[in-house]
Design a protein around this motif. Structure first.
Motif, PDB file in Angstrom:
ATOM      1  N   GLU A 228      -9.482   9.780 -14.262  1.00  0.00           N
ATOM      2  CA  GLU A 228      -8.663  10.780 -13.597  1.00  0.00           C
ATOM      3  C   GLU A 228      -7.463  10.094 -12.974  1.00  0.00           C
ATOM      4  O   GLU A 228      -7.500   8.908 -12.669  1.00  0.00           O
ATOM      5  N   THR A 229      -6.405  10.844 -12.773  1.00  0.00           N
ATOM      6  CA  THR A 229      -5.196  10.249 -12.196  1.00  0.00           C
ATOM      7  C   THR A 229      -5.210  10.384 -10.680  1.00  0.00           C
ATOM      8  O   THR A 229      -5.653  11.400 -10.133  1.00  0.00           O
ATOM      9  N   GLU A 230      -4.756   9.353 -10.016  1.00  0.00           N
ATOM     10  CA  GLU A 230      -4.594   9.338  -8.569  1.00  0.00           C
ATOM     11  C   GLU A 230      -3.160   8.929  -8.268  1.00  0.00           C
ATOM     12  O   GLU A 230      -2.616   8.021  -8.907  1.00  0.00           O
ATOM     13  N   PRO A 231      -2.515   9.573  -7.277  1.00  0.00           N
ATOM     14  CA  PRO A 231      -1.160   9.160  -6.923  1.00  0.00           C
ATOM     15  C   PRO A 231      -1.162   7.762  -6.314  1.00  0.00           C
ATOM     16  O   PRO A 231      -2.127   7.365  -5.656  1.00  0.00           O
ATOM     17  N   VAL A 232      -0.118   7.025  -6.548  1.00  0.00           N
ATOM     18  CA  VAL A 232       0.061   5.710  -5.946  1.00  0.00           C
ATOM     19  C   VAL A 232       1.098   5.864  -4.837  1.00  0.00           C
ATOM     20  O   VAL A 232       2.230   6.292  -5.097  1.00  0.00           O
ATOM     21  N   TYR A 233       0.711   5.534  -3.612  1.00  0.00           N
ATOM     22  CA  TYR A 233       1.589   5.741  -2.467  1.00  0.00           C
ATOM     23  C   TYR A 233       2.440   4.507  -2.195  1.00  0.00           C
ATOM     24  O   TYR A 233       2.071   3.374  -2.535  1.00  0.00           O
ATOM     25  N   SER A 234       3.568   4.731  -1.550  1.00  0.00           N
ATOM     26  CA  SER A 234       4.432   3.621  -1.162  1.00  0.00           C
ATOM     27  C   SER A 234       3.779   2.775  -0.081  1.00  0.00           C
ATOM     28  O   SER A 234       4.090   1.587   0.050  1.00  0.00           O
ATOM     29  N   ASP A 235       2.911   3.390   0.697  1.00  0.00           N
ATOM     30  CA  ASP A 235       2.193   2.711   1.774  1.00  0.00           C
ATOM     31  C   ASP A 235       0.915   2.094   1.198  1.00  0.00           C
ATOM     32  O   ASP A 235      -0.016   2.799   0.804  1.00  0.00           O
ATOM     33  N   SER A 236       0.851   0.774   1.148  1.00  0.00           N
ATOM     34  CA  SER A 236      -0.295   0.089   0.546  1.00  0.00           C
ATOM     35  C   SER A 236      -1.603   0.392   1.259  1.00  0.00           C
ATOM     36  O   SER A 236      -2.676   0.354   0.639  1.00  0.00           O
ATOM     37  N   TRP A 237      -1.544   0.684   2.564  1.00  0.00           N
ATOM     38  CA  TRP A 237      -2.775   0.990   3.293  1.00  0.00           C
ATOM     39  C   TRP A 237      -3.426   2.272   2.784  1.00  0.00           C
ATOM     40  O   TRP A 237      -4.656   2.381   2.765  1.00  0.00           O
ATOM     41  N   LEU A 238      -2.622   3.225   2.375  1.00  0.00           N
ATOM     42  CA  LEU A 238      -3.185   4.461   1.814  1.00  0.00           C
ATOM     43  C   LEU A 238      -3.889   4.185   0.497  1.00  0.00           C
ATOM     44  O   LEU A 238      -4.972   4.718   0.229  1.00  0.00           O
ATOM     45  N   ASN A 239      -3.279   3.356  -0.333  1.00  0.00           N
ATOM     46  CA  ASN A 239      -3.899   3.017  -1.614  1.00  0.00           C
ATOM     47  C   ASN A 239      -5.207   2.261  -1.402  1.00  0.00           C
ATOM     48  O   ASN A 239      -6.217   2.533  -2.063  1.00  0.00           O
ATOM     49  N   PHE A 240      -5.202   1.325  -0.475  1.00  0.00           N
ATOM     50  CA  PHE A 240      -6.399   0.527  -0.201  1.00  0.00           C
ATOM     51  C   PHE A 240      -7.531   1.405   0.312  1.00  0.00           C
ATOM     52  O   PHE A 240      -8.674   1.325  -0.160  1.00  0.00           O
ATOM     53  N   ALA A 241      -7.216   2.261   1.292  1.00  0.00           N
ATOM     54  CA  ALA A 241      -8.251   3.139   1.859  1.00  0.00           C
ATOM     55  C   ALA A 241      -8.847   4.042   0.789  1.00  0.00           C
ATOM     56  O   ALA A 241     -10.063   4.250   0.726  1.00  0.00           O
ATOM     57  N   ARG A 242      -7.990   4.586  -0.074  1.00  0.00           N
ATOM     58  CA  ARG A 242      -8.478   5.482  -1.128  1.00  0.00           C
ATOM     59  C   ARG A 242      -9.353   4.739  -2.117  1.00  0.00           C
ATOM     60  O   ARG A 242     -10.402   5.241  -2.551  1.00  0.00           O
ATOM     61  N   VAL A 244     -11.131   1.994  -1.627  1.00  0.00           N
ATOM     62  CA  VAL A 244     -12.420   1.676  -0.994  1.00  0.00           C
ATOM     63  C   VAL A 244     -13.294   2.917  -0.950  1.00  0.00           C
ATOM     64  O   VAL A 244     -14.498   2.881  -1.245  1.00  0.00           O
ATOM     65  N   LEU A 245     -12.698   4.033  -0.602  1.00  0.00           N
ATOM     66  CA  LEU A 245     -13.438   5.294  -0.516  1.00  0.00           C
ATOM     67  C   LEU A 245     -14.059   5.669  -1.855  1.00  0.00           C
ATOM     68  O   LEU A 245     -15.205   6.132  -1.925  1.00  0.00           O
ATOM     69  N   LEU A 246     -13.327   5.455  -2.934  1.00  0.00           N
ATOM     70  CA  LEU A 246     -13.860   5.752  -4.258  1.00  0.00           C
ATOM     71  C   LEU A 246     -14.912   4.726  -4.697  1.00  0.00           C
ATOM     72  O   LEU A 246     -15.923   5.073  -5.308  1.00  0.00           O
ATOM     73  N   THR A 247     -14.685   3.474  -4.345  1.00  0.00           N
ATOM     74  CA  THR A 247     -15.572   2.402  -4.800  1.00  0.00           C
ATOM     75  C   THR A 247     -16.960   2.499  -4.190  1.00  0.00           C
ATOM     76  O   THR A 247     -17.964   2.247  -4.874  1.00  0.00           O
ATOM     77  N   ARG A 257     -15.647  -6.365  -4.134  1.00  0.00           N
ATOM     78  CA  ARG A 257     -15.230  -7.733  -3.823  1.00  0.00           C
ATOM     79  C   ARG A 257     -13.802  -7.992  -4.316  1.00  0.00           C
ATOM     80  O   ARG A 257     -13.011  -8.659  -3.651  1.00  0.00           O
ATOM     81  N   GLN A 258     -13.486  -7.461  -5.490  1.00  0.00           N
ATOM     82  CA  GLN A 258     -12.149  -7.639  -6.046  1.00  0.00           C
ATOM     83  C   GLN A 258     -11.104  -6.948  -5.160  1.00  0.00           C
ATOM     84  O   GLN A 258     -10.015  -7.492  -4.925  1.00  0.00           O
ATOM     85  N   LEU A 259     -11.441  -5.769  -4.696  1.00  0.00           N
ATOM     86  CA  LEU A 259     -10.538  -5.054  -3.795  1.00  0.00           C
ATOM     87  C   LEU A 259     -10.275  -5.858  -2.523  1.00  0.00           C
ATOM     88  O   LEU A 259      -9.129  -5.990  -2.075  1.00  0.00           O
ATOM     89  N   ARG A 260     -11.333  -6.385  -1.937  1.00  0.00           N
ATOM     90  CA  ARG A 260     -11.183  -7.157  -0.706  1.00  0.00           C
ATOM     91  C   ARG A 260     -10.286  -8.369  -0.934  1.00  0.00           C
ATOM     92  O   ARG A 260      -9.459  -8.707  -0.074  1.00  0.00           O
ATOM     93  N   LEU A 276     -15.046  -4.788   9.747  1.00  0.00           N
ATOM     94  CA  LEU A 276     -15.385  -3.446   9.275  1.00  0.00           C
ATOM     95  C   LEU A 276     -15.737  -3.462   7.790  1.00  0.00           C
ATOM     96  O   LEU A 276     -16.706  -2.829   7.361  1.00  0.00           O
ATOM     97  N   LEU A 277     -14.972  -4.181   7.009  1.00  0.00           N
ATOM     98  CA  LEU A 277     -15.251  -4.268   5.575  1.00  0.00           C
ATOM     99  C   LEU A 277     -16.551  -5.020   5.306  1.00  0.00           C
ATOM    100  O   LEU A 277     -17.263  -4.722   4.341  1.00  0.00           O
TER     101      LEU A 277
END
Length: 328
Positions: A228-242, A244-247, A257-260, A276-277
């Protein structure tokens, strides 16, 4: 239902308040309630104290009304009153009558949660009360205590957390607003609350309407699913949070581990995020935490509730990971 004698006493005390005899009425409310408590007639005492607190606060006698409100909570504990809709409604009604600057409100809130912890089913206190208090603080633009209460609230609390993060970031003129919701998402995931983390993130996106790069990433919610497609945001923190939430919703320890590793430089600039992680890795993927002294999640939450991220920590992360990471 209070007996006729109690209703007669209540009417007499109400008349005293209406006539401006506030001190006399306050003392009489306490005296009669104390007598009822000694007789273990807790229902009558609660009825009396609630009525008196409402009456005095409606006449702007907030200190006296607060005293009776707290005495009512003492009586709740004396009578081992359980947390139910009726008992909680009294607490919320009185709380709604407090001005935001009334000194006694802080103690009343503390005592109310103490009662729900002792006589309710939730260790952190009743979620409905946390929702009310957190929402109240949000409307007062007191974002740190609002976040603290909403983290352990209801579905409504989770959605309000998204609004808190968006408003807080705007007030702080943050260059990386996503940092505010990432903090919320990671705290909720550390408590293994995927549902509330998702609600908060979704509400933040709706409120903040963050800029995208104009590109999309393909993700799989499960190995056998179609991407499925997910938007990529200009703010990297939004991409990271999303991501992690999916993973965490998959059996994807290697991907976690790769994300971290990919977002490690960002996290190292934010105090407590690595801890937290670590918690998230432990609760979802059984990754052993590094051996450290103390309860890092508790310490982090305490520090976060003292205020927003320091200005230095709010700077935009320029190292772009705009392409995201494919979850397959």
């Amino acid at each position: 239902m209070a007996h006729k004698g109690t209703e007669k006493t209540l009417q007499k005390l109400k008349d005293s308040v209406s006539n401006g005899n506030y001190y006399e009425a306050h003392q009489m409310y306490r005296t009669v309630a104390r007598r009822y408590n000694k007789q273990q007639k807790y229902t009558k005492a609660i009825h009396l104290l609630h009525d008196g607190a409402v009456s005095l606060m409606q006449h702007e006698q907030f200190a006296s009304g607060s005293d009776l409100a707290n005495y009512m909570l003492d009586t709740y504990n004396l009578g081992a009153v359980t947390v139910d809709e009726k008992s909680l409604d009294r607490v919320v009604e009185l709380l709604s009558l407090y001005p935001s600057d009334e000194p006694g409100r802080k103690m009343y809130i503390h005592n109310a949660f103490s009662w729900t912890q002792k006589h309710g089913e939730y260790r952190e206190g009743d979620p409905e009360l946390h929702d009310y208090v957190g929402t109240m603080f949000f409307h007062e633009e007191r974002y740190a205590p609002a976040e603290e209460h909403l983290l352990v609230g209801t579905d409504h609390s989770a959605e309000t957390l998204g609004k808190v993060a968006a408003s807080w970031a705007q007030v702080e003129n943050a260059t990386s607003p996503g940092l505010f919701i990432a903090r919320v998402v990671f705290q909720l995931l550390a408590m293994k609350n995927v549902h509330h983390a998702t609600l908060a993130y979704t509400q933040f996106i709706e409120e903040a309407n963050p800029a995208t790069t104009g590109t999309e990433a393909k993700v799989r919610r499960a190995p056998a699913d179609e991407p499925e497609t997910e938007p990529v945001y200009s703010d990297s923190w939004l991409n990271f949070a999303r991501l992690v939430l999916l993973t965490v919703q998959r059996d994807a320890v290697d991907l976690f581990r790769q994300l971290r590793e990919s977002y490690k430089p960002m996290c190292q600039e934010q105090k407590g995020f690595d801890e937290l992680l670590d918690d998230i890795g432990e609760v979802f993927f059984n990754i052993p935490r590094p051996r450290k002294q103390g309860n890092m999640l508790q310490d982090l939450m305490s520090s976060l509730f003292a205020g927003g991220p320091p200005q230095q920590q709010r700077q935009q992360i320029t190292a772009s990971r705009q392409g995201g990471m494919e979850l397959d």
